[in-house]
Scaffold this motif. Structure first.
Motif, PDB file in Angstrom:
ATOM      1  N   ARG A   1      95.070  54.930  61.105  1.00 26.83           N
ATOM      2  CA  ARG A   1      94.456  55.095  62.379  1.00 26.83           C
ATOM      3  C   ARG A   1      94.518  55.026  63.594  1.00 26.83           C
ATOM      4  NH1 ARG A   1      91.250  54.867  58.512  1.00 26.83           N
ATOM      5  NH2 ARG A   1      88.966  55.143  58.317  1.00 26.83           N
TER       6      ARG A   1
ATOM      7  N   ASN B   1      92.829  54.784  67.259  1.00 31.47           N
ATOM      8  CA  ASN B   1      92.076  54.868  68.829  1.00 31.47           C
ATOM      9  C   ASN B   1      90.950  54.291  67.468  1.00 31.47           C
ATOM     10  OD1 ASN B   1      92.983  53.906  70.922  1.00 31.47           O
ATOM     11  ND2 ASN B   1      92.396  56.549  71.248  1.00 31.47           N
TER      12      ASN B   1
ATOM     13  N   ARG C   1      90.426  56.468  64.483  1.00 32.24           N
ATOM     14  CA  ARG C   1      89.723  57.309  64.322  1.00 32.24           C
ATOM     15  C   ARG C   1      91.258  57.816  63.538  1.00 32.24           C
ATOM     16  NH1 ARG C   1      85.960  59.921  67.227  1.00 32.24           N
ATOM     17  NH2 ARG C   1      85.924  61.330  65.770  1.00 32.24           N
TER      18      ARG C   1
ATOM     19  N   TRP D   1      92.706  60.270  60.246  1.00 32.21           N
ATOM     20  CA  TRP D   1      93.503  61.707  59.867  1.00 32.21           C
ATOM     21  C   TRP D   1      93.639  62.261  58.833  1.00 32.21           C
ATOM     22  CZ3 TRP D   1      95.839  58.232  63.025  1.00 32.21           C
ATOM     23  CH2 TRP D   1      97.240  57.147  62.338  1.00 32.21           C
TER      24      TRP D   1
ATOM     25  N   GLN E   1      88.221  61.874  56.092  1.00 35.32           N
ATOM     26  CA  GLN E   1      87.583  62.641  57.844  1.00 35.32           C
ATOM     27  C   GLN E   1      87.970  64.200  57.637  1.00 35.32           C
ATOM     28  OE1 GLN E   1      90.509  60.424  57.762  1.00 35.32           O
ATOM     29  NE2 GLN E   1      88.651  58.465  58.071  1.00 35.32           N
TER      30      GLN E   1
ATOM     31  N   VAL F   1      91.471  66.875  63.173  1.00 33.56           N
ATOM     32  CA  VAL F   1      92.225  65.749  63.010  1.00 33.56           C
ATOM     33  C   VAL F   1      93.128  65.412  63.356  1.00 33.56           C
ATOM     34  CG1 VAL F   1      89.676  65.377  61.088  1.00 33.56           C
ATOM     35  CG2 VAL F   1      92.367  66.168  60.437  1.00 33.56           C
TER      36      VAL F   1
ATOM     37  N   ARG G   1      93.375  65.545  67.106  1.00 36.78           N
ATOM     38  CA  ARG G   1      93.085  64.648  67.467  1.00 36.78           C
ATOM     39  C   ARG G   1      93.363  63.045  67.651  1.00 36.78           C
ATOM     40  NH1 ARG G   1      87.599  62.587  64.373  1.00 36.78           N
ATOM     41  NH2 ARG G   1      89.436  61.712  62.967  1.00 36.78           N
ATOM     42  N   ARG G   2      94.166  62.798  65.770  1.00 38.70           N
ATOM     43  CA  ARG G   2      95.493  62.185  66.417  1.00 38.70           C
ATOM     44  C   ARG G   2      96.636  62.209  66.996  1.00 38.70           C
ATOM     45  NH1 ARG G   2      99.350  61.106  61.337  1.00 38.70           N
ATOM     46  NH2 ARG G   2     101.248  60.665  62.954  1.00 38.70           N
TER      47      ARG G   2
ATOM     48  N   ASN H   1      95.148  60.915  70.352  1.00 42.60           N
ATOM     49  CA  ASN H   1      95.125  58.975  70.290  1.00 42.60           C
ATOM     50  C   ASN H   1      96.145  58.574  70.412  1.00 42.60           C
ATOM     51  OD1 ASN H   1      92.335  59.362  70.730  1.00 42.60           O
ATOM     52  ND2 ASN H   1      91.910  59.484  68.325  1.00 42.60           N
TER      53      ASN H   1
END
Length: 303
Positions: free
Chosen positions: A201, A203, A205, A207, A211, A236, A239-240, A243
């Motif tokens: 992960r 932050n 979150r 992937w 998810q 996702v 987003r990875r 982050n």
């Protein structure tokens, strides 16, 4: 080979049926499993023998086999799940014979400490024998990856809040019941994992498969399910990257990741995947020629 794939076909049918409860049984044929393995080899290594042993720039580990299974050097542990030792034990359990030097290792760690050392030894007998072993065990690797999907849903449900279980199962089987859906699920869970490890992960979150399924909302099977899964996977992964620690430079992976996800809804890949059954056992001595032909015919322009 036939018996091995038949065994997994029956296991997958049983496990997916039991897990679904209110979902139709999902049948996975021997031919389907063979094609899944070939397509994943294309996705991970463009179907090239030399890509069975790789160490990507900026990463702390080697990636081996058709699934690019992670193997860490001695005394080095990072956030990503080290799966090659597990895959190796499974491959051996299927009656294969690994190189002697692998069996003689006192500790089963990657014997190269750096990317530079890895590639300086790329044509040594040790490395060549490793690639040959990985080439000869492509069927067993495919079986291992399909088995990972078999185990993924119970793990995901165990890690997810109970109130989300119904939604996750619904979306999982919505994809699985779609044409080419098992390929999509097997590929993604081996590509980016189940999404259940806290270490995987940024932050807080993840992937992984969890998810992607959490973010899906539709009800229709078939192409709409595959398209929504592909869109969710891309979301996702982007987003990875946002982050991720800047020093990892993960932005450079985005084009390749997007091209891989395109295969989930590709007409060309779908045509190969649902093509007619073979009438005889595949000749794995000529596997590379076959994979290279598939790559040229189906995936050129997608990567």
């Amino acid at each position: 080979m036939h018996n091995m794939l038949t065994k997994l076909s029956l296991v997958l049918i049983l496990v997916l049926f039991i897990s679904a409860c209110d979902t139709n049984c999902i049948s996975v044929t021997d031919e389907e499993l063979e094609k899944i393995g070939k397509l994943i080899f294309i996705n991970e290594g463009a179907g090239k023998v030399e890509n069975l042993t790789t160490w990507n720039e900026g990463e702390e580990f080697a990636s081996l086999g058709i699934g690019h299974f992670i193997w860490y050097p001695k005394d080095k542990e990072y956030r990503f799940y080290e799966i090659f030792p597990i895959a190796y034990e499974f491959i051996k359990s299927e009656g294969t014979n690994p190189p002697d030097w692998m069996e003689e290792m006192p500790v089963f760690d990657l014997p190269w400490d750096s990317r530079e050392e890895f590639y300086s030894d790329f044509q040594t007998p040790q490395m060549v024998s490793l690639r040959q072993f990985l080439l000869e065990t492509i069927p067993q690797q495919s079986l291992f990856m399909a088995g990972r999907l078999e185990k993924s849903l119970p793990k995901i449900l165990e890690a997810a809040p109970e109130e989300s279980h119904k939604h996750i199962k619904k979306q999982f089987f919505r994809v699985a019941n779609s044409p080419m859906g098992i390929y999509v699920l097997v590929d993604y869970v081996n590509f980016k994992g189940e999404g259940i490890l806290e270490s995987e992960r940024y932050n807080a979150r993840g992937w992984g498969l969890l998810q992607v399924l959490e973010g899906m909302e539709g009800t229709e099977e078939g192409l709409p399910a595959l398209q929504e899964f592909a869109d969710g996977a891309e979301r996702v992964l982007l987003r990875r990257v946002r982050n991720s620690p800047p020093e990892r430079g993960e932005k450079r992976w985005i084009p390749g990741w997007k091209n891989r996800i395109k295969t989930y809804t590709s007409d060309e890949v779908a045509a190969y995947y649902v093509s007619g059954s073979q009438t005889k056992e595949p000749d794995y001595s000529n596997l590379m020629e076959s994979i290279q032909r598939i790559y040229k015919d189906l995936v050129c322009g997608l990567r």
